[in-house]
Scaffold this motif. Structure first.
Motif, PDB file in Angstrom:
ATOM      1  N   GLY A  61     -23.272   5.343  60.266  1.00  0.00           N
ATOM      2  CA  GLY A  61     -23.259   4.812  58.920  1.00  0.00           C
ATOM      3  C   GLY A  61     -22.332   5.545  57.974  1.00  0.00           C
ATOM      4  N   VAL A  62     -21.618   6.555  58.496  1.00  0.00           N
ATOM      5  CA  VAL A  62     -20.639   7.285  57.683  1.00  0.00           C
ATOM      6  C   VAL A  62     -19.272   7.152  58.336  1.00  0.00           C
ATOM      7  N   GLY A  63     -19.012   7.945  59.367  1.00  0.00           N
ATOM      8  CA  GLY A  63     -17.837   7.723  60.200  1.00  0.00           C
ATOM      9  C   GLY A  63     -16.535   8.347  59.776  1.00  0.00           C
ATOM     10  N   SER A  64     -16.457   8.955  58.585  1.00  0.00           N
ATOM     11  CA  SER A  64     -15.198   9.564  58.155  1.00  0.00           C
ATOM     12  C   SER A  64     -15.487  10.512  56.994  1.00  0.00           C
ATOM     13  N   THR A  65     -14.444  11.228  56.559  1.00  0.00           N
ATOM     14  CA  THR A  65     -14.575  12.127  55.415  1.00  0.00           C
ATOM     15  C   THR A  65     -14.078  11.485  54.117  1.00  0.00           C
ATOM     16  N   HIS A  66     -13.793  10.197  54.129  1.00  0.00           N
ATOM     17  CA  HIS A  66     -13.315   9.532  52.910  1.00  0.00           C
ATOM     18  C   HIS A  66     -14.355   9.676  51.803  1.00  0.00           C
ATOM     19  N   GLY A  67     -13.867   9.999  50.586  1.00  0.00           N
ATOM     20  CA  GLY A  67     -14.765  10.260  49.476  1.00  0.00           C
ATOM     21  C   GLY A  67     -15.095   9.031  48.655  1.00  0.00           C
ATOM     22  N   ILE A  68     -15.874   9.256  47.605  1.00  0.00           N
ATOM     23  CA  ILE A  68     -16.375   8.153  46.784  1.00  0.00           C
ATOM     24  C   ILE A  68     -15.236   7.384  46.141  1.00  0.00           C
ATOM     25  N   ALA A  69     -14.270   8.080  45.541  1.00  0.00           N
ATOM     26  CA  ALA A  69     -13.175   7.395  44.864  1.00  0.00           C
ATOM     27  C   ALA A  69     -12.360   6.551  45.833  1.00  0.00           C
ATOM     28  N   ALA A  70     -12.043   7.136  46.987  1.00  0.00           N
ATOM     29  CA  ALA A  70     -11.228   6.407  47.974  1.00  0.00           C
ATOM     30  C   ALA A  70     -11.968   5.185  48.508  1.00  0.00           C
ATOM     31  N   LEU A  71     -13.248   5.339  48.820  1.00  0.00           N
ATOM     32  CA  LEU A  71     -13.995   4.244  49.431  1.00  0.00           C
ATOM     33  C   LEU A  71     -14.269   3.108  48.448  1.00  0.00           C
ATOM     34  N   LEU A  72     -14.670   3.427  47.216  1.00  0.00           N
ATOM     35  CA  LEU A  72     -14.942   2.351  46.258  1.00  0.00           C
ATOM     36  C   LEU A  72     -13.674   1.565  45.961  1.00  0.00           C
ATOM     37  N   ARG A  73     -12.536   2.226  45.919  1.00  0.00           N
ATOM     38  CA  ARG A  73     -11.279   1.519  45.705  1.00  0.00           C
ATOM     39  C   ARG A  73     -10.988   0.591  46.883  1.00  0.00           C
ATOM     40  N   THR A  74     -11.124   1.118  48.092  1.00  0.00           N
ATOM     41  CA  THR A  74     -10.849   0.319  49.294  1.00  0.00           C
ATOM     42  C   THR A  74     -11.827  -0.839  49.423  1.00  0.00           C
ATOM     43  N   TRP A  75     -13.097  -0.546  49.240  1.00  0.00           N
ATOM     44  CA  TRP A  75     -14.122  -1.594  49.382  1.00  0.00           C
ATOM     45  C   TRP A  75     -13.951  -2.690  48.331  1.00  0.00           C
ATOM     46  N   ALA A  76     -13.601  -2.319  47.111  1.00  0.00           N
ATOM     47  CA  ALA A  76     -13.415  -3.315  46.058  1.00  0.00           C
ATOM     48  C   ALA A  76     -12.253  -4.248  46.400  1.00  0.00           C
ATOM     49  N   LEU A  77     -11.171  -3.673  46.916  1.00  0.00           N
ATOM     50  CA  LEU A  77     -10.033  -4.504  47.309  1.00  0.00           C
ATOM     51  C   LEU A  77     -10.390  -5.416  48.480  1.00  0.00           C
ATOM     52  N   GLU A  78     -11.141  -4.884  49.431  1.00  0.00           N
ATOM     53  CA  GLU A  78     -11.563  -5.697  50.576  1.00  0.00           C
ATOM     54  C   GLU A  78     -12.489  -6.822  50.135  1.00  0.00           C
ATOM     55  N   LEU A  79     -13.427  -6.495  49.238  1.00  0.00           N
ATOM     56  CA  LEU A  79     -14.363  -7.518  48.764  1.00  0.00           C
ATOM     57  C   LEU A  79     -13.627  -8.601  47.987  1.00  0.00           C
ATOM     58  N   ARG A  80     -12.666  -8.196  47.201  1.00  0.00           N
ATOM     59  CA  ARG A  80     -11.859  -9.151  46.435  1.00  0.00           C
ATOM     60  C   ARG A  80     -11.119 -10.110  47.368  1.00  0.00           C
ATOM     61  N   ALA A  81     -10.630  -9.560  48.488  1.00  0.00           N
ATOM     62  CA  ALA A  81      -9.839 -10.376  49.422  1.00  0.00           C
ATOM     63  C   ALA A  81     -10.672 -11.404  50.174  1.00  0.00           C
ATOM     64  N   THR A  82     -11.993 -11.231  50.206  1.00  0.00           N
ATOM     65  CA  THR A  82     -12.836 -12.173  50.947  1.00  0.00           C
ATOM     66  C   THR A  82     -12.950 -13.514  50.256  1.00  0.00           C
TER      67      THR A  82
END
Length: 407
Positions: free
Chosen positions: A254-275
């Protein structure tokens, strides 16, 4: 041939002087009587040592108690105080994208700070950039380079006891720490180079959300997670200074990497937008992609945006798993989240704490956000530099100028 008692006289005098000096660091103006009570030394020893420390530049002698208006009868007591202007320490945060230098006096009072942006792939030597920023900070503080008694540098890499970083991370560590220790020692400064998360942990323990906790973790949580551990009052570094490198998170379900909060929320928001599944009225859809980051997600969630709230729920689950592993392993009281997003983390940490209660044996570690903002590493570097000066003060030569350091 010296007598046996003479062989031990000098080391004993150094130890006694260190005891008096250490007492002065933890108090304001004091009399010899107060120093005697605190150290257990004789009156003649304390008075002689105070005179020595005045002549060396560590102490200043203040107007006596009668002149200060504290009493009018009897023999006036001599009063002393640690000279805050006996020198300065420098704390440096040599981050990947920005370098900050702060200067403080012997009481830890910050005198000045300076910073500059860095190109992580640039060709200008980071040591040269550090020299320029430190020079600006010293100028703003109104002090010369020869007043520096110690410098502490925080880098986004593990460091050994000599301040060197191991090879690895595709040369990232060596780029972030290109020989800072040797560079500043060549200037004659007492130098320590330390992992930035470890310095953040020292800052939190001295001035921030770690105060009052004997065992806590400081979790740097911006672009990548990195940890500083304090267990039973001691910083845990590990054999190569890599205790806080969190590659183990790649093994956590459920984790899988060292990516932090800022990096992940930015990535996830862009991915969610693209759906294409997000309501067009959502800030996640209305905001230009270049501005879509963690702060925007927190802002949208605060206004009840369903898409943003779903991202916080997802992040809370991830944080709870990270905290369950780290907190359970070290049995800490508190986990402090630092970084640029710390000011916005309240609602997210509340969600993560509720999930953490389900994942751990009670009591779960308390989750709190740092109040030291973006200066936590440079502040921790100042804290560490002062610790080093205190531990080595008898061997150091303080500045002798009588003028107070600039405000």
């Amino acid at each position: 041939m010296p007598r046996e008692d003479e062989k031990h006289a000098y080391p004993q005098k150094r130890a006694n002087a260190a005891a008096v000096l250490d007492y002065a660091w933890d108090t304001g103006a004091f009399t010899a009587t107060e120093a005697i009570a605190a150290t257990g030394l004789t009156r003649s020893t304390v008075i002689a040592l105070c005179d020595d420390l005045v002549s060396q530049g560590w102490f200043c002698e203040l107007p006596n108690a009668r002149a200060a208006g504290e009493y009018s009868k009897g023999r006036p007591a001599r009063r002393y105080e640690l000279r805050s202007s006996a020198g300065v320490v420098v704390g440096v945060d040599a981050g990947e994208h920005c370098l900050t230098a702060a200067v403080a006096d012997m009481r830890g009072r910050e005198l000045a700070r300076a910073h500059t942006a860095l190109d992580p792939d640039g060709t200008e030597p980071r040591t040269a950039v550090a020299d320029a920023v430190i020079a600006r900070a010293l100028t703003d503080a109104g002090v010369q380079a020869d007043a520096v008694l110690c410098i502490s540098v925080g880098v986004p890499a593990p460091t050994d006891l000599d301040g060197a970083s191991p090879e690895g991370e595709f040369e990232f560590w060596s780029r972030m720490n290109p020989g800072f220790a040797a560079h500043f020692r060549e200037r004659g400064w007492l130098t320590e180079v330390e992992n930035d998360a470890n310095l953040a942990a020292l800052a939190e323990g001295a001035l921030g959300a770690g105060v009052g906790a004997s065992s806590y973790i400081t979790l740097m949580s911006g672009e990548r997670f990195g940890a500083g551990y304090v267990v039973d009052g001691h910083l845990v570094r590990g054999r190569r200074g890599a205790a806080g490198e969190l590659r183990l998170l790649s093994l956590v379900e459920g984790v899988g990497s060292t990516h932090g909060i800022a990096a992940l929320l930015r990535t996830w928001a862009l991915e969610l937008r693209a759906t294409g599944t997000v309501d067009e009225s959502s800030l996640i859809m209305k905001t230009p992609k270049a501005n879509l980051g963690a702060e925007l997600v927190f802002q949208a969630a605060g206004s009840g945006d369903a898409a943003a709230l779903s991202l916080l729920d997802r992040m809370a689950e991830r944080l709870a798993r990270i905290c369950a592993v780290l907190g359970g392993l070290l049995d800490v009281e508190r986990i402090v989240f630092t970084g640029a997003v710390a000011d916005s983390l309240g609602p997210l940490l509340a969600l993560a704490a509720a999930r953490l209660d389900e994942l751990t044996h009670p009591p779960a570690p308390e989750l709190v956000a740092s109040t030291l903002h973006g200066g936590v590493v440079s502040t921790g570097a100042l804290v560490r530099a002062l610790q080093i000066v205190r531990a080595n003060a008898i061997a150091l030569a303080p500045a002798t100028a009588e003028e107070p350091l600039a405000h």
